[in-house]
Design a protein around this motif. Structure first.
Motif, short mmCIF file in Angstrom:
data_model
loop_
_atom_site.label_atom_id
_atom_site.label_comp_id
_atom_site.label_asym_id
_atom_site.label_seq_id
_atom_site.Cartn_x
_atom_site.Cartn_y
_atom_site.Cartn_z
N ALA A 95 17.86 -22.46 -73.71
CA ALA A 95 17.85 -21.53 -74.97
C ALA A 95 17.00 -20.37 -74.16
CB ALA A 95 17.10 -22.01 -76.35
N MET A 96 16.81 -18.76 -74.56
CA MET A 96 15.69 -18.26 -73.98
C MET A 96 15.45 -17.57 -75.81
SD MET A 96 16.36 -17.36 -70.94
CE MET A 96 17.39 -17.61 -69.38
N GLY A 97 13.86 -17.43 -75.53
CA GLY A 97 13.64 -16.62 -76.99
C GLY A 97 12.03 -16.32 -77.21
N ASN A 98 11.48 -15.51 -77.95
CA ASN A 98 10.07 -15.15 -77.66
C ASN A 98 9.10 -15.42 -79.70
OD1 ASN A 98 10.94 -12.57 -79.36
ND2 ASN A 98 8.92 -11.90 -79.08
N GLY A 99 9.80 -15.85 -80.63
CA GLY A 99 9.84 -15.22 -82.30
C GLY A 99 9.13 -16.88 -82.72
N ALA A 100 8.85 -16.21 -83.92
CA ALA A 100 8.63 -17.50 -84.63
C ALA A 100 9.35 -18.86 -85.03
CB ALA A 100 7.47 -17.66 -85.88
N ASN A 101 10.80 -17.32 -84.90
CA ASN A 101 11.24 -17.78 -85.35
C ASN A 101 12.60 -18.93 -85.04
OD1 ASN A 101 13.02 -15.73 -84.48
ND2 ASN A 101 13.98 -15.34 -86.25
N ASP A 102 11.71 -19.05 -83.21
CA ASP A 102 12.90 -19.81 -81.82
C ASP A 102 12.01 -21.09 -81.74
OD1 ASP A 102 14.79 -17.32 -81.58
OD2 ASP A 102 13.04 -16.70 -80.65
N ASP A 110 17.87 -28.10 -74.39
CA ASP A 110 17.66 -29.08 -73.27
C ASP A 110 16.67 -28.38 -72.44
OD1 ASP A 110 19.39 -31.60 -73.75
OD2 ASP A 110 20.83 -29.66 -73.99
N LEU A 111 16.43 -27.13 -72.10
CA LEU A 111 15.29 -26.29 -71.66
C LEU A 111 15.38 -25.50 -72.19
CD1 LEU A 111 14.81 -25.28 -68.84
CD2 LEU A 111 16.31 -24.70 -68.39
N ALA A 112 14.33 -24.59 -72.61
CA ALA A 112 13.81 -24.07 -73.60
C ALA A 112 13.01 -23.12 -73.04
CB ALA A 112 12.56 -24.31 -74.63
N ILE A 113 12.92 -21.19 -72.78
CA ILE A 113 12.35 -20.69 -71.86
C ILE A 113 11.97 -19.93 -72.59
CG2 ILE A 113 12.33 -18.77 -69.81
CD1 ILE A 113 14.76 -20.68 -69.25
N ALA A 114 10.44 -19.34 -72.98
CA ALA A 114 10.27 -18.38 -73.22
C ALA A 114 9.79 -16.84 -73.02
CB ALA A 114 8.80 -19.19 -74.05
N ILE A 115 9.69 -15.84 -73.71
CA ILE A 115 10.30 -14.34 -73.08
C ILE A 115 8.48 -14.26 -73.50
CG2 ILE A 115 11.03 -12.71 -72.24
CD1 ILE A 115 12.47 -15.04 -71.43
N VAL A 116 7.65 -13.58 -72.66
CA VAL A 116 6.57 -13.33 -73.52
C VAL A 116 7.03 -11.65 -73.50
CG1 VAL A 116 4.35 -12.66 -72.76
CG2 VAL A 116 4.90 -14.38 -72.22
N GLY A 117 7.75 -11.19 -72.95
CA GLY A 117 7.32 -9.82 -72.80
C GLY A 117 6.68 -8.69 -73.06
N LYS A 118 7.21 -7.31 -73.89
CA LYS A 118 6.44 -6.62 -74.79
C LYS A 118 5.63 -6.61 -75.70
CE LYS A 118 7.73 -2.53 -71.35
NZ LYS A 118 6.43 -2.64 -70.64
N ALA A 122 5.05 -15.84 -80.04
CA ALA A 122 4.97 -16.69 -80.83
C ALA A 122 3.93 -17.79 -80.62
CB ALA A 122 5.36 -17.34 -81.69
N THR A 123 2.77 -18.81 -81.02
CA THR A 123 2.15 -19.24 -79.96
C THR A 123 3.13 -20.81 -80.58
OG1 THR A 123 -0.46 -18.09 -80.38
CG2 THR A 123 0.60 -21.08 -79.97
N ALA A 124 3.42 -21.14 -81.36
CA ALA A 124 4.40 -21.88 -81.79
C ALA A 124 5.46 -22.38 -80.47
CB ALA A 124 4.71 -22.07 -83.50
N THR A 125 6.05 -21.14 -80.49
CA THR A 125 7.32 -21.28 -79.53
C THR A 125 6.49 -21.51 -78.18
OG1 THR A 125 8.20 -19.33 -81.38
CG2 THR A 125 9.48 -20.10 -79.14
#
Length: 155
Positions: A95-102, A110-118, A122-125
Protein backbone atom coordinates in the motif's frame (compact mmCIF):
# COMPACT_ATOMS: atom_id res chain seq x y z
CA UNK A 1 6.40 -10.27 -6.49
CA UNK A 2 8.33 -12.33 -4.00
CA UNK A 3 11.41 -11.13 -2.19
CA UNK A 4 13.47 -12.52 0.68
CA UNK A 5 14.26 -9.97 3.40
CA UNK A 6 17.19 -11.15 5.57
CA UNK A 7 16.10 -11.45 9.19
CA UNK A 8 12.42 -11.05 8.29
CA UNK A 9 11.54 -13.77 5.78
CA UNK A 10 9.58 -13.65 2.57
CA UNK A 11 7.37 -10.84 1.32
CA UNK A 12 4.85 -11.90 -1.30
CA UNK A 13 2.76 -9.22 -2.95
CA UNK A 14 -0.10 -9.72 -5.41
CA UNK A 15 -1.98 -6.45 -4.92
CA UNK A 16 -0.85 -2.84 -5.00
CA UNK A 17 -3.26 -0.40 -3.30
CA UNK A 18 -2.67 3.26 -4.04
CA UNK A 19 -4.22 6.35 -2.54
CA UNK A 20 -5.02 8.99 -5.17
CA UNK A 21 -4.76 12.59 -3.90
CA UNK A 22 -1.38 13.38 -2.40
CA UNK A 23 -0.01 10.02 -3.51
CA UNK A 24 -0.34 9.35 -7.24
CA UNK A 25 -2.00 12.71 -7.91
CA UNK A 26 -1.40 16.28 -6.84
CA UNK A 27 -4.28 18.76 -6.89
CA UNK A 28 -6.38 16.10 -8.63
CA UNK A 29 -3.93 15.55 -11.52
CA UNK A 30 -1.88 12.39 -12.02
CA UNK A 31 1.77 13.11 -11.24
CA UNK A 32 4.45 12.90 -13.91
CA UNK A 33 5.92 9.43 -14.34
CA UNK A 34 3.06 7.57 -12.65
CA UNK A 35 1.26 6.42 -15.81
CA UNK A 36 4.38 4.84 -17.31
CA UNK A 37 5.29 3.03 -14.10
CA UNK A 38 1.78 1.66 -13.60
CA UNK A 39 1.86 0.20 -17.11
CA UNK A 40 4.96 -1.80 -16.10
CA UNK A 41 3.62 -2.71 -12.65
CA UNK A 42 0.41 -4.20 -14.06
CA UNK A 43 2.53 -7.20 -15.08
CA UNK A 44 3.40 -7.82 -11.42
CA UNK A 45 0.31 -6.81 -9.46
CA UNK A 46 -3.40 -6.21 -9.53
CA UNK A 47 -3.45 -2.45 -8.99
CA UNK A 48 -6.18 -0.74 -6.99
CA UNK A 49 -6.70 2.99 -6.54
CA UNK A 50 -8.62 3.65 -3.36
CA UNK A 51 -9.74 7.25 -2.90
CA UNK A 52 -12.20 9.63 -1.32
CA UNK A 53 -11.75 11.61 -4.58
CA UNK A 54 -11.85 15.00 -2.89
CA UNK A 55 -11.07 16.78 -6.17
CA UNK A 56 -13.59 14.78 -8.20
CA UNK A 57 -11.03 13.91 -10.86
CA UNK A 58 -10.00 10.30 -10.11
CA UNK A 59 -12.21 8.67 -12.75
CA UNK A 60 -10.92 10.93 -15.51
CA UNK A 61 -7.28 10.75 -14.40
CA UNK A 62 -7.33 6.95 -14.09
CA UNK A 63 -9.00 6.43 -17.47
CA UNK A 64 -6.85 4.12 -19.58
CA UNK A 65 -4.74 2.98 -16.64
CA UNK A 66 -4.53 -0.69 -15.62
CA UNK A 67 -6.17 0.01 -12.25
CA UNK A 68 -9.34 -0.88 -10.41
CA UNK A 69 -10.69 2.42 -9.09
CA UNK A 70 -12.66 2.35 -5.84
CA UNK A 71 -14.17 5.60 -4.55
CA UNK A 72 -14.90 5.47 -0.84
CA UNK A 73 -17.57 7.37 1.05
CA UNK A 74 -17.11 10.48 3.17
CA UNK A 75 -17.68 8.69 6.49
CA UNK A 76 -15.14 6.50 8.32
CA UNK A 77 -12.63 6.46 5.47
CA UNK A 78 -9.92 4.98 7.68
CA UNK A 79 -12.03 1.91 8.39
CA UNK A 80 -13.19 1.60 4.78
CA UNK A 81 -9.59 1.55 3.55
CA UNK A 82 -8.58 -0.93 6.28
CA UNK A 83 -11.44 -3.22 5.35
CA UNK A 84 -10.60 -3.03 1.64
CA UNK A 85 -7.02 -4.16 2.26
CA UNK A 86 -8.12 -6.79 4.76
CA UNK A 87 -10.40 -8.32 2.12
CA UNK A 88 -7.42 -8.76 -0.24
CA UNK A 89 -5.44 -10.74 2.33
CA UNK A 90 -3.82 -13.29 2.51
CA UNK A 91 -2.79 -12.63 -1.11
CA UNK A 92 -0.19 -10.04 -0.11
CA UNK A 93 -0.70 -6.29 -0.29
CA UNK A 94 1.62 -3.35 -0.80
CA UNK A 95 0.00 0.00 0.00
CA UNK A 96 1.09 3.56 -0.70
CA UNK A 97 -0.45 6.69 0.74
CA UNK A 98 0.08 9.85 2.74
CA UNK A 99 -3.15 10.84 4.50
CA UNK A 100 -4.48 10.16 7.96
CA UNK A 101 -7.15 7.96 6.36
CA UNK A 102 -4.37 5.63 5.14
CA UNK A 103 -3.07 4.67 8.60
CA UNK A 104 -5.25 1.60 9.23
CA UNK A 105 -4.74 0.40 5.65
CA UNK A 106 -0.98 0.57 6.31
CA UNK A 107 -1.35 -1.49 9.48
CA UNK A 108 -3.06 -4.27 7.45
CA UNK A 109 -0.66 -4.23 4.48
CA UNK A 110 2.33 -6.53 4.12
CA UNK A 111 4.35 -3.59 2.81
CA UNK A 112 3.35 0.02 3.54
CA UNK A 113 5.15 2.86 1.79
CA UNK A 114 4.48 6.41 2.96
CA UNK A 115 4.75 9.13 0.33
CA UNK A 116 5.74 12.51 1.77
CA UNK A 117 5.37 14.55 -1.43
CA UNK A 118 4.23 18.16 -1.66
CA UNK A 119 1.23 17.53 0.64
CA UNK A 120 3.35 15.98 3.38
CA UNK A 121 2.35 12.86 5.27
CA UNK A 122 0.13 12.41 8.31
CA UNK A 123 2.23 11.43 11.33
CA UNK A 124 0.10 8.39 12.23
CA UNK A 125 0.42 7.07 8.67
CA UNK A 126 4.13 7.76 8.65
CA UNK A 127 4.54 5.80 11.90
CA UNK A 128 2.54 2.86 10.48
CA UNK A 129 4.71 2.63 7.35
CA UNK A 130 7.57 0.24 6.64
CA UNK A 131 9.32 2.68 4.29
CA UNK A 132 9.12 6.42 3.69
CA UNK A 133 9.97 8.02 0.33
CA UNK A 134 9.92 11.57 -0.99
CA UNK A 135 7.62 11.04 -3.96
CA UNK A 136 5.46 8.49 -5.71
CA UNK A 137 7.96 7.70 -8.47
CA UNK A 138 10.50 6.66 -5.82
CA UNK A 139 7.88 4.43 -4.21
CA UNK A 140 6.81 2.81 -7.46
CA UNK A 141 10.44 2.31 -8.44
CA UNK A 142 10.98 0.31 -5.24
CA UNK A 143 8.48 -2.20 -6.62
CA UNK A 144 9.91 -2.14 -10.13
CA UNK A 145 13.44 -2.66 -8.77
CA UNK A 146 12.48 -4.59 -5.68
CA UNK A 147 16.09 -5.50 -4.83
CA UNK A 148 16.17 -1.93 -3.40
CA UNK A 149 13.81 -3.05 -0.64
CA UNK A 150 16.36 -5.43 0.88
CA UNK A 151 18.83 -2.91 2.36
CA UNK A 152 15.99 -0.83 3.80
CA UNK A 153 13.98 -3.68 5.35
CA UNK A 154 16.62 -6.22 6.41
CA UNK A 155 17.08 -6.73 10.13
Amino acid sequence: MQIHIPGDGEIRIKHLVLDFNGTIALDGKLQQGVRERLLYLEKLFTIHVLTADSNGSATKECDGLPVKLQIIGPEDQREEKRSFVSNLLPDGVAAMGNGANDELMFRQADLAIAIVGKEGCATATLMASHIVVNDITDGLDLLLKHHRLIPTLRK
